[in-house]
Enzyme design. Structure first.
Site, PDB file in Angstrom:
ATOM      1  N   ASP A 102      -0.126  -0.846  -4.944  1.00  0.00           N
ATOM      2  CA  ASP A 102      -1.296  -0.341  -4.989  1.00  0.00           C
ATOM      3  C   ASP A 102      -1.006   1.250  -4.319  1.00  0.00           C
ATOM      4  OD1 ASP A 102      -4.178  -0.717  -4.674  1.00  0.00           O
ATOM      5  OD2 ASP A 102      -3.571   0.984  -2.819  1.00  0.00           O
ATOM      6  N   GLY A 112       0.569  -1.203  -0.044  1.00  0.00           N
ATOM      7  CA  GLY A 112       0.164  -0.140   0.051  1.00  0.00           C
ATOM      8  C   GLY A 112       0.894   1.220  -0.181  1.00  0.00           C
ATOM      9  N   TYR A 130      -3.789  10.069  -4.178  1.00  0.00           N
ATOM     10  CA  TYR A 130      -2.972  10.266  -2.686  1.00  0.00           C
ATOM     11  C   TYR A 130      -1.625  11.070  -3.642  1.00  0.00           C
ATOM     12  CZ  TYR A 130      -4.406   5.005  -1.898  1.00  0.00           C
ATOM     13  OH  TYR A 130      -5.707   3.353  -1.756  1.00  0.00           O
ATOM     14  N   MET A 149       7.937  -5.201   6.566  1.00  0.00           N
ATOM     15  CA  MET A 149       7.998  -5.328   4.477  1.00  0.00           C
ATOM     16  C   MET A 149       8.153  -7.063   4.347  1.00  0.00           C
ATOM     17  SD  MET A 149       8.974  -2.517   2.631  1.00  0.00           S
ATOM     18  CE  MET A 149       9.464  -0.077   3.462  1.00  0.00           C
ATOM     19  N   ARG A 150       9.310  -7.302   5.136  1.00  0.00           N
ATOM     20  CA  ARG A 150       9.631  -7.985   5.043  1.00  0.00           C
ATOM     21  C   ARG A 150       8.958  -9.391   6.258  1.00  0.00           C
ATOM     22  NH1 ARG A 150      14.987  -8.596   2.370  1.00  0.00           N
ATOM     23  NH2 ARG A 150      16.081  -7.185   3.280  1.00  0.00           N
ATOM     24  N   GLU A 151       9.021  -8.664   7.065  1.00  0.00           N
ATOM     25  CA  GLU A 151       7.723  -9.329   8.227  1.00  0.00           C
ATOM     26  C   GLU A 151       7.037  -9.555   6.446  1.00  0.00           C
ATOM     27  OE1 GLU A 151       5.997  -8.249  11.784  1.00  0.00           O
ATOM     28  OE2 GLU A 151       6.656 -10.306  12.185  1.00  0.00           O
ATOM     29  N   LYS A 180      -5.447   4.531  -9.000  1.00  0.00           N
ATOM     30  CA  LYS A 180      -7.371   4.245  -9.182  1.00  0.00           C
ATOM     31  C   LYS A 180      -7.565   6.379 -10.055  1.00  0.00           C
ATOM     32  CE  LYS A 180      -7.581   1.935  -4.791  1.00  0.00           C
ATOM     33  NZ  LYS A 180      -5.638   2.214  -4.602  1.00  0.00           N
ATOM     34  N   HIS A 190     -12.267   4.311  -7.939  1.00  0.00           N
ATOM     35  CA  HIS A 190     -12.251   4.879  -6.267  1.00  0.00           C
ATOM     36  C   HIS A 190     -13.160   4.246  -5.141  1.00  0.00           C
ATOM     37  CE1 HIS A 190      -8.071   6.273  -3.788  1.00  0.00           C
ATOM     38  NE2 HIS A 190      -9.566   5.650  -3.354  1.00  0.00           N
ATOM     39  N   GLY A 205      -5.387  -1.990   9.454  1.00  0.00           N
ATOM     40  CA  GLY A 205      -6.070  -1.451  11.464  1.00  0.00           C
ATOM     41  C   GLY A 205      -5.558  -0.785  10.972  1.00  0.00           C
ATOM     42  N   SER A 256       3.669   0.104   4.603  1.00  0.00           N
ATOM     43  CA  SER A 256       4.914   0.193   5.244  1.00  0.00           C
ATOM     44  C   SER A 256       5.163   0.949   5.384  1.00  0.00           C
ATOM     45  CB  SER A 256       5.336  -1.586   6.751  1.00  0.00           C
ATOM     46  OG  SER A 256       5.731  -1.010   7.511  1.00  0.00           O
ATOM     47  N   PHE A 257       6.325   1.945   6.101  1.00  0.00           N
ATOM     48  CA  PHE A 257       7.682   2.448   5.834  1.00  0.00           C
ATOM     49  C   PHE A 257       8.976   2.130   6.265  1.00  0.00           C
ATOM     50  CE2 PHE A 257       4.572   6.068   5.879  1.00  0.00           C
ATOM     51  CZ  PHE A 257       4.407   6.096   4.424  1.00  0.00           C
TER      52      PHE A 257
HETATM   53  N1  LIG Z   1      -9.937   2.000  -1.712  1.00  0.00           N
HETATM   54  C1  LIG Z   1      -9.425   2.854  -0.871  1.00  0.00           C
HETATM   55  O1  LIG Z   1     -10.717   3.643  -0.778  1.00  0.00           O
HETATM   56  C2  LIG Z   1      -8.239   2.877   0.137  1.00  0.00           C
HETATM   57  C3  LIG Z   1      -8.504   3.024   1.093  1.00  0.00           C
HETATM   58  C4  LIG Z   1      -7.078   3.091   2.126  1.00  0.00           C
HETATM   59  C5  LIG Z   1      -6.292   2.265   1.883  1.00  0.00           C
HETATM   60  N2  LIG Z   1      -6.130   1.926   0.307  1.00  0.00           N
HETATM   61  C6  LIG Z   1      -5.250   1.702  -0.069  1.00  0.00           C
HETATM   62  O2  LIG Z   1      -4.587  -0.085   1.207  1.00  0.00           O
HETATM   63  C7  LIG Z   1      -3.043   0.276   2.099  1.00  0.00           C
HETATM   64  C8  LIG Z   1      -3.076  -0.039   2.995  1.00  0.00           C
HETATM   65  O3  LIG Z   1      -4.132   0.437   3.978  1.00  0.00           O
HETATM   66  P1  LIG Z   1      -3.366   1.673   5.007  1.00  0.00           P
HETATM   67  O4  LIG Z   1      -2.229   2.497   4.449  1.00  0.00           O
HETATM   68  O5  LIG Z   1      -4.802   2.423   5.627  1.00  0.00           O
HETATM   69  O6  LIG Z   1      -2.473   0.561   5.986  1.00  0.00           O
HETATM   70  P2  LIG Z   1      -2.726  -0.068   6.911  1.00  0.00           P
HETATM   71  O7  LIG Z   1      -1.883  -1.327   5.798  1.00  0.00           O
HETATM   72  O8  LIG Z   1      -3.980  -1.501   6.824  1.00  0.00           O
HETATM   73  O9  LIG Z   1      -1.887  -0.248   7.869  1.00  0.00           O
HETATM   74  C9  LIG Z   1      -0.684  -0.181   8.144  1.00  0.00           C
HETATM   75  C10 LIG Z   1       0.000   0.110   9.273  1.00  0.00           C
HETATM   76  O10 LIG Z   1       0.447  -1.068   9.808  1.00  0.00           O
HETATM   77  C11 LIG Z   1       1.625  -1.358   9.900  1.00  0.00           C
HETATM   78  N3  LIG Z   1       2.043  -1.901  10.098  1.00  0.00           N
HETATM   79  C12 LIG Z   1       2.588  -2.723   8.872  1.00  0.00           C
HETATM   80  N4  LIG Z   1       3.488  -4.104   8.758  1.00  0.00           N
HETATM   81  C13 LIG Z   1       3.523  -4.062  10.060  1.00  0.00           C
HETATM   82  C14 LIG Z   1       3.937  -5.135  10.995  1.00  0.00           C
HETATM   83  N5  LIG Z   1       4.619  -5.974  10.466  1.00  0.00           N
HETATM   84  N6  LIG Z   1       4.108  -4.770  11.870  1.00  0.00           N
HETATM   85  C15 LIG Z   1       3.173  -4.094  13.080  1.00  0.00           C
HETATM   86  N7  LIG Z   1       2.996  -3.022  12.560  1.00  0.00           N
HETATM   87  C16 LIG Z   1       2.857  -2.888  11.044  1.00  0.00           C
HETATM   88  C17 LIG Z   1       2.171  -0.234  10.222  1.00  0.00           C
HETATM   89  O11 LIG Z   1       3.017   0.426  10.499  1.00  0.00           O
HETATM   90  P3  LIG Z   1       4.436   1.028  10.364  1.00  0.00           P
HETATM   91  O12 LIG Z   1       3.473   2.977  10.669  1.00  0.00           O
HETATM   92  O13 LIG Z   1       4.838   0.993  11.682  1.00  0.00           O
HETATM   93  O14 LIG Z   1       5.294   1.305   9.200  1.00  0.00           O
HETATM   94  C18 LIG Z   1       1.523   0.943   9.568  1.00  0.00           C
HETATM   95  O15 LIG Z   1       0.726   2.161  10.239  1.00  0.00           O
HETATM   96  C19 LIG Z   1      -2.663   1.607   1.303  1.00  0.00           C
HETATM   97  O16 LIG Z   1      -1.380   2.293   1.359  1.00  0.00           O
HETATM   98  C20 LIG Z   1      -3.413   1.848   0.219  1.00  0.00           C
HETATM   99  O17 LIG Z   1      -2.371   1.337  -0.992  1.00  0.00           O
HETATM  100  C21 LIG Z   1      -7.292   1.769  -0.137  1.00  0.00           C
END
Ligand SMILES: NC(=O)c1ccc[n+]([C@@H]2O[C@H](COP(=O)([O-])OP(=O)(O)OC[C@H]3O[C@@H](n4cnc5c(N)ncnc54)[C@H](OP(=O)(O)O)[C@@H]3O)[C@@H](O)[C@H]2O)c1
Length: 323
Positions: free
Chosen positions: A50, A22, A55, A277-279, A84, A117, A220, A271-272
């Site tokens: 994605d 993401g 964004y 990312m690896r995990e 999107k 979107h 989450g 993740s940043f």
């Molecule tokens: N279609 C839509 O309307 C829509 C809406 C929202 C999102 N999206 C897409 O979906 C993607 C994912 O959603 P999202 O960005 O909200 O978040 P997400 O993937 O649900 O969660 C990202 C969070 O999880 C943490 N994380 C990731 N890997 C981890 C691990 N192994 N252990 C512990 N924590 C971990 C990250 O922490 P760190 O800060 O520590 O890295 C980050 O804060 C977006 O980036 C985007 O591409 C689409």
């Protein structure tokens, strides 16, 4: 896609890698972080990225992909790139120019997947999403079925391999599938999906129509202040999830991703951090027992982190329906 390993076949014959990276970033995070993260993601093995015009990181994602292609790390055909169409570009004459702008930003000739979107149109403008005096989006009346026809044309023109939707409820999917003269079915519906919103009904519906459910917010969400209630429960801290994680000697994040994968969902994970990312790529390396899956099913509470209130006044607002 050259490798079929850990890929899911789409209803148009193309393959989508079963875990995506993401790229949404909150406003306060500098764009340089997105560039760095995309470099790292490709280096550690992600091949499905994605993104979205909304964004505002397509340029950074494009730079990272191009530099990895030039360095010989990947070939274009190894990568699966999704972008999107934003809600302000639904009018038929705006769809292809919006896609062409994304392609230019991404430095690509085609994207693998192009999504609507949200099913909700906003007053048109390629660059902006106009706001009313209360700071709300000005909603429009374009029918997403008309927009869809333009996505079909973009596919026929070779600008995209596959086309799909995001944030559609089952009634909206049904309406699109029943559209007179439909040429291509959507290959996927990308929606919020995680342990607290497991989308079992929408998933069953999508499976019955051979539409892949792609999950965002699988971990989450990033809990961005702009969109997510800061009092909402932190998914990865859930005690039952943490128990299942301990039992399986994996992190809560991996269990949350594996739960979706085992149900036939394609999760996205953002993740940043390189270690995270690896995990997350280890999602393919273990299995959850039927008992653990049942325990995790029990965590569902139909809780949505991202309710897109800014679109709530529109009759096509998708989240008033049960699924
Ligand atoms: N279609 C839509 O309307 C829509 C809406 C929202 C999102 N999206 C897409 O979906 C993607 C994912 O959603 P999202 O960005 O909200 O978040 P997400 O993937 O649900 O969660 C990202 C969070 O999880 C943490 N994380 C990731 N890997 C981890 C691990 N192994 N252990 C512990 N924590 C971990 C990250 O922490 P760190 O800060 O520590 O890295 C980050 O804060 C977006 O980036 C985007 O591409 C689409």
């Amino acid at each position: 896609m050259s490798s079929k390993l850990h890929c899911v076949k789409l209803n148009d014959g193309h393959f989508i890698p079963a875990l995506g990276f993401g790229t949404y970033k909150p406003k306060e995070v500098p764009k340089s972080k997105s560039l760095e993260a995309a470099h790292l993601a490709i280096d550690v093995g992600y091949r499905h990225i994605d993104t979205a015009s909304a964004y505002q990181v397509e340029e950074e994602i494009g730079q990272a992909i191009q530099s990895k292609i030039k360095a010989g790390v990947v070939k274009r055909e190894d990568m699966f790139i999704t972008t999107k169409l934003w809600c302000s570009c639904f009018r038929t004459e705006m769809v292809r120019p919006a896609l062409e702008k994304s392609l230019k930003n991404l430095q690509l000739d085609y994207v693998d997947l192009f999504l609507i979107h949200y099913p909700v149109p906003i007053k048109s403008s390629v660059d902006e999403s106009p706001l009313d005096e209360k700071g709300k989006f000005l909603l429009d009346t374009v029918d997403f079925c008309d927009t869809w026809e333009m996505l079909e044309k973009c596919k026929d023109a070779g600008l995209v391999k596959s086309i799909g939707v995001s944030n559609f409820n089952h009634k909206q999917l049904e309406r699109l599938l029943n559209k007179p003269g439909l040429k291509y079915k959507p290959v996927c519906n990308q929606v919020e999906c995680h342990l607290y919103l497991n989308q079992s009904k929408l998933l069953d519906y999508c499976k019955s129509k051979d539409i892949v459910l792609v999950a965002y917010g699988a971990l989450g969400t990033q809990r961005y202040k702009e969109w997510v209630d800061q009092n909402s429960p932190v998914l990865l801290d859930d005690p039952i999830l943490c128990d299942v994680a301990k039992k399986n000697k994996r992190s809560p994040a991996l269990i949350a991703l594996r739960y979706l994968f085992q149900r036939g969902v394609v999760p996205l994970a953002q993740s940043f951090k390189e270690n995270e990312m690896r995990e997350n790529l280890q999602v393919f390396e273990f299995q959850l027992s039927p008992e653990d899956m049942k325990t995790l099913d029990g965590l569902n509470k139909n809780f949505r982190y991202l309710s897109a209130e800014f679109l709530a006044d529109h009759p096509e607002y998708p989240f008033s329906e049960e699924y």
